[in-house]
Structures are given as structure tokens and as C-alpha cells.
Design a protein around this motif. Structure first.
Motif: not given
Lengths: 150, 506
Positions: A116-120
Motif C-alpha cells: 500500500g502507498w499510504k504507509p510508504a
């Protein structure tokens, strides 16, 4: 069988490194045993490396290791992490530190499916703030946070 | 002697040095707790941070990172059955069964105490033997130095177990990488391939970060999801019983002596020390079946041994300038970066560095006792934190660390190359530690060989006929022959076994 072939590939790679070093090294001044030139030590070393790598290659063919799950290459994390580091190198040269952090963390998270891109993005922001505090504020290093072009 | 120790404590007790010592052991423990990353990766990652410090302060911090990492590694071993550092692998054998029996707290407590005693024994050995070994080193000729370094490299290959041929390949490759750059004697460029950056040689930190940091992260990503810690570690659960304490006296004493002795030898290091100490306890035990099922001796002995070895490993590094392990070679690199030339003159030329560092070791060990007993909950929480949020940041820190060393993009791309190489080596059973050792010793080895051969007028027989040089070279040769013969016996054994067992079943 898979592990044998990887062992062989690495042995061949090492022999290749040794051979290249031997060819390039032989262009340097060898000198004599008493007064060794810059070429003496490297040429001896690369010859030894070639011999050792050949011996290892032979032993990889003769002596088969039992199949071992831990010696299988995990391509996904390997490529993701290596491209993350390479991406950092390229981005910091052209755009500065902050974009480089986003690139290195973003590409690293591709090691696992469904990250997922959010935690990144959150991790990147935290790392940027932390690095800015540590390097720029505490240690006073002059690191380019943002820039365009070389 | 006594005033030197006082000088050391006076140096180490300044507020700045105390603060950096604490920071060092704290960060070292933190990275040591993370599975896969050991003290070597920790030192290389944090080396750039010490550039702006005084040399003594920088070394105090780096030293703290090093033995802090050794402490931290055992926490992951006990709670996760996954060694945080290679030297803590033995601790898994009995530490994790103890945790499964609900005695994780006791195991952690004994680990901290054993590590502290082991570390203290190592420090005393370092103080006692360091100066006299340095005096011995003053009389060494270039030929002796060459022979000593060769012995160290051979020992690193043969003592550690594993394939001799692969170890030799790693050493030779490391030596070869060490020749990249400007030749010290003539000033010629070697293997620079017209890269300006390569004229100063390959970046040690870039190489170490690729071989150890990046490749370890890559291989620890898989399987990181399955780790769970169920044990609760409370202060009450850490209190050992009277029987526990009585049982650990002997193992700690033996472990510390074994570790202290082995740590000072080239090539042996903390991993071998821990294994030897464990094996000794198993041999001495009346009831051998207890080992592997949560015997407290199996935690106390290796932990005291690896921490004693971690301290005495500084003896050859600081007194004659020859590191015995890969981690010590990074420490040596750090010394040189800070403008201190290692060798037998270090103690007399820089007494504050040497004695201050030793005093800080002891202070650091006291800090670690505090960090590992009352604050153990903190590290348990670090372990419980999902690894998926840790490794991207670790990679980012590796990148910025390498980049900031020389603000060089080139060095970061070296990390890519060495990361790929390191991963391949790991998958095919090569250990990169001898490579780093060869890389650091290479230039010194070559310089001393060239000087020795010049003095011997190009006659190798003349060089070998010196009693010290000759016997050192003979020991190296014997070790090598012995290891190769063992290797051949192994191959024969495997072949004969392969014949008796049909393929597919083995």
C-alpha cells in the motif's frame, strides 16, 4: 539442481573478475621480486583468484549440495531493494535529499505484495523529518534538501 | 598503570563522552535487536555520524555501538528464536526454549548479568595485556607484520568452519579490491577505470553496507510476518531462583575466560567464542539432555563468552594495528578516518584515546546493564514493531549514511553492486566477513611485503629464515594444510555417503 547451477554461476563470476583483474593488471609495471612494481601484488592475487574460482566451480559440479529452500533467490525483494538504492543515487544527484527519500522508501516497499502507498508515504515523511533534524540541525551538515538539475 | 586508568576515567567521564557513550550503546542495542542486522552493520551505518566528533568521543561512541549490538542480539535470540547478531545464534539453543517455558525474563536477566561479567573480564584483560603486547609490537619488522597479517587472514578462513576454498576466495577478492586506487609506494593508479572516485579506493562503508546491510535486509524480508512474541516480560518475571544463580557461576567464569582468550586471537571472534563456551558446558554437564531444552547454563556461558571476546578483540586492533575480525577492521578504518594511525605506538602517542576508550567500555557496560534490566520492555516493544515499517527506513538510512561520507553518488551505486554480490554470496554459502578483513588488511599487507622483500634483497628464503617471521608463516601454512585436508576428508565422506544412500532420499 538449482543450487548447483547458482553456485556455478557465482564461481564463474568470480573467475571472470579474476581474469579481468589479471588482464588489466598485467599492463601495470611488474617490477622484480626485490623491487615490486604496482602490478606485482595484483597480478599474483588475480591469478590465485582465477585458480581458486576454477576449483570451486569444479567442486560445485562434482559435489552436489542437497536442495535447500534457504538458498533460493527471492527475486522480488532483491530487485526492489537494489532498485531502491539505485533510485536514491539517481534522485539525490538531480533532485536533492527529500525526493530521494521518497524514492528509496517507495521502491523498498515493493518488496512485499500489497504494502500500500499510504504507509510508504507516512514512513517517507517521518524519515525526512528525522534526517533533517539529525543531519542538518544537530550535525550541521550541508545536504541539498531540494535542487533541480546537477 | 594506575594513573593511566585514572586518565582513562577522567577522559571518559566528561559529560560529552558520557552522552555519546550512552547514545552508542543505545543505538547499538537498538540495531542489534533487529534481526539480521549485527554490530558490523550498526557501526558502518552510524560511522558518518561520528565524523563531526573528537576522535576519542567518536571511538567511544563506535565502541558502544559495537558491544551494544552484541548485547542486543541476544534479546531477539531468546524471544524470537532468531539471532539478532551472528554471535547470539548459540543463545537461541537454550534461550528460546526457556522463553517457551515462560522463563524469558530469567533468561534475559541472566544474559545481561553474564554479558556484563564477560565484558568486564575482557576489559581487565585488555588493560593488563594491551600495553605489553604493544611493546612487543615495537620490535616487529615489516616481514613480521606481513606474516602476522597473513596469519590473521588464514585464521579467519580456517577457524570459522565452512568451506576453506570459499573463504580463501573471499580473502583474495578482498585483497584484490584493496588494491583499487592509488598505489602507496609509486603513486600509480590501479584498477580505477578512469573513475575519479576510485582513486581514493573503494569506500569501505559503501562496501560493508552493501555486503552486510543491504543483503541482510533483503533476506530477512521474507518470513518477517510470521514473527510473534507472546511472552510478557515483567520485572517480577526476571528474578532468577536461587538454583538458577548457583548454576550460572561456573558457566559465566568459564565462558568469560574462553571468550577473553579467543577474542584476542586473530580470526576467532565472538561467534567462535560463543560456540566454544557452549560446547564446553555441554561436555562438562552431568545431564547432557538438559541442553537444548532451556538449560540456563546454555545461555550464561555463550553470552559471557561473546561479550568477553568483543572486548578482547580490541587487543590486536589497538596494540599492533591488525584487526582480527571484520567488525574490528571497520573500527580500524574509523581510527584512520579520524587521523590516528593504528600500530604499537598508539598507546604511547594517544594515551587519552586508548585509556579513555577502555574506561568508556566499562561505563558502557554499566549503561547496558541498566538498559537491559529495568528497560527491557522497551526492546521487547521494538521487536514487536512490525518489520515491514522498519526495513524501508533502514535502507534509507544506509543510503544517506553512505552518501554523506563523501557526498558521493558513486559510493551509493557501489552499495547496489555490493548488495547484489553480498546476496549472491550469502545464497551460495560464502561469508563476506573475510572479504572485508582482506580489503582492510590488503594495502598494509602489500606495503609490508614490498618493504620486507626489499630488505631481503628479493630473496624469499632470506625473509622466511628470520625465526619470528618463519614460525608465523609456518603456523599459517599448517593451519591451511590442516583445513584443506579436513575439507578433502569431508568430500570423501560425502561421496561415500552419497553412494550408500540412493539419490532423492538424502
Amino acid at each position: 539442481m538449482k543450487t548447483v547451477s547458482l553456485r556455478l554461476v557465482v564461481a564463474a563470476l568470480l573467475a571472470g573478475i579474476g581474469l579481468t583483474a589479471l588482464v588489466v593488471g598485467s599492463t601495470y609495471d611488474l617490477g622484480s621480486a626485490r623491487r615490486m612494481g604496482p602490478g606485482y601484488f595484483p597480478v599474483v592475487l588475480s591469478a590465485v583468484l582465477v585458480l581458486l574460482a576454477l576449483a570451486e566451480g569444479v567442486s560445485a559440479i562434482v559435489k552436489r549440495d542437497p536442495e535447500n529452500p534457504s538458498s533460493k533467490v527471492d527475486w522480488r525483494p532483491l530487485l526492489a531493494i537494489l532498485s531502491a538504492v539505485a533510485g536514491f543515487a539517481i534522485t539525490i544527484a538531480f533532485f536533492g535529499l527529500i525526493p530521494a527519500f521518497f524514492v528509496v522508501i517507495g521502491l523498498s516497499t515493493l518488496s512485499e505484495r500489497g504494502y500500500g502507498w499510504k504507509p510508504a508515504v507516512i514512513l517517507s515523511i517521518i524519515t525526512c523529518i528525522g534526517a533533517w533534524l539529525l543531519f542538518s540541525q544537530l550535525l550541521g551538515m550541508a545536504l541539498p534538501l531540494f535542487r533541480l538539475g546537477l | 598503570m594506575f594513573e593511566n586508568i585514572l586518565l582513562g576515567f577522567a577522559t571518559a567521564f566528561t559529560p560529552e563522552n558520557l552522552a555519546y557513550c550512552f547514545l552508542g550503546v543505545f543505538l547499538g542495542t537498538f540495531i542489534g535487536v533487529l534481526p539480521g542486522l549485527g554490530s558490523l552493520a550498526a557501526i558502518s551505518m552510524l560511522l558518518p555520524l561520528t565524523f563531526y566528533l573528537e576522535p576519542t568521543t567518536a571511538l567511544i561512541m563506535l565502541g558502544g555501538i559495537y558491544y551494544g549490538g552484541e548485547y542486543g542480539g541476544s534479546i531477539a535470540s531468546i524471544l524470537l528464536n532468531l539471532p539478532g547478531t551472528p554471535s547470539a545464534a548459540v543463545t537461541c539453543l537454550d534461550g528460546n526454549p526457556m522463553a517457551k517455558q515462560g522463563r524469558a525474563g530469567v533468561a534475559l536477566f541472566i544474559t545481561a548479568i553474564a554479558s556484563f561479567i564477560g565484558g568486564s573480564v575482557g576489559i581487565v584483560a585488555l588493560m593488563g595485556f594491551g600495553p605489553s603486547i604493544a611493546r612487543l609490537g615495537l620490535g616487529f619488522s615489516p616481514a613480521d607484520y606481513f606474516a602476522l597479517m597473513l596469519l590473521g587472514l588464514v585464521a579467519a578462513v580456517t577457524v570459522g568452519g565452512g568451506s576453506v576454498i570459499k573463504g580463501l576466495i573471499m580473502v583474495v577478492l578482498g585483497l584484490l579490491f584493496g588494491t583499487i586506487g592509488t598505489d602507496v609506494t609509486t603513486g600509480d593508479f590501479r584498477y580505477t577505470f578512469d573513475f575519479l572516485e576510485l582513486r581514493d579506493g573503494v569506500s569501505l562503508v559503501g562496501m560493508a553496507m552493501g555486503l552486510f546491510g543491504v543483503s541482510e535486509v533483503i533476506s530477512s524480508i521474507r518470513g518477517s510476518k510470521t514473527r510473534t512474541i507472546t511472552e510478557k516480560v515483567t520485572a517480577r518475571s526476571m528474578i532468577p531462583t536461587r538454583a538458577d544463580i548457583r548454576k550460572t557461576f561456573g558457566p559465566i567464569a568459564r565462558g568469560s575466560s574462553i571468550g577473553g582468550f579467543l577474542g584476542a586471537l586473530p580470526g576467532a571472534g565472538t561467534v567462535i567464542a560463543a560456540f566454544m563456551a557452549y560446547a564446553t558446558e555441554v561436555r562438562l554437564a552431568k545431564d547432557k539432555t538438559r541442553f537444548g531444552n532451556g538449560a540456563i547454563e546454555g545461555v550464561a556461558a555463550p553470552e559471557s563468552a561473546n561479550n568477553a571476546a568483543a572486548q578482547t578483540a580490541f587487543i590486536p586492533t589497538l596494540t599492533i594495528g591488525i584487526p582480527g575480525s571484520a567488525t574490528m577492521s571497520i573500527m580500524l578504518g574509523a581510527l584512520m578516518i579520524h587521523g590516528i594511525s593504528p600500530g604499537p605506538l598508539l598507546i604511547s602517542d594517544h594515551p587519552t584515546v586508548f585509556w579513555g576508550l577502555i574506561a568508556s567500555f566499562w561505563i558502557g557496560n554499566v549503561f547496558l546493564l541498566v538498559l537491559n534490566i529495568p528497560l527491557i520492555g522497551l526492546w521487547v516493544r521494538v521487536l514487536q514493531f512490525p518489520y515491514k515499517y522498519i526495513y524501508p527506513v533502514v535502507i534509507a538510512l544506509i543510503c544517506i549514511g553512505v552518501f554523506s561520507m563523501r557526498t558521493s553518488v558513486f559510493d551509493v551505486s557501489l552499495v547496489v553492486i555490493f548488495g547484489a554480490l553480498g546476496y549472491l554470496f550469502q545464497k551460495t554459502g560464502y561469508s563476506p566477513a573475510p572479504l572485508i578483513l582482506g580489503f582492510v588488511l590488503g594495502p598494509m599487507l602489500e606495503e609490508n611485503l614490498r618493504r620486507a622483500m626489499l630488505m631481503a634483497r628479493g630473496d624469499p628464503v632470506r625473509m622466511v629464515s628470520d625465526p619470528l617471521t618463519g614460525s608465523l608463516l609456518a603456523i599459517s601454512a599448517l593451519m591451511l594444510v590442516w583445513a584443506v585436508l579436513g575439507g578433502i576428508r569431508n568430500i570423501v565422506a560425502v561421496r561415500s555417503k552419497a553412494k550408500s544412500v540412493p539419490l532423492g532420499e538424502g
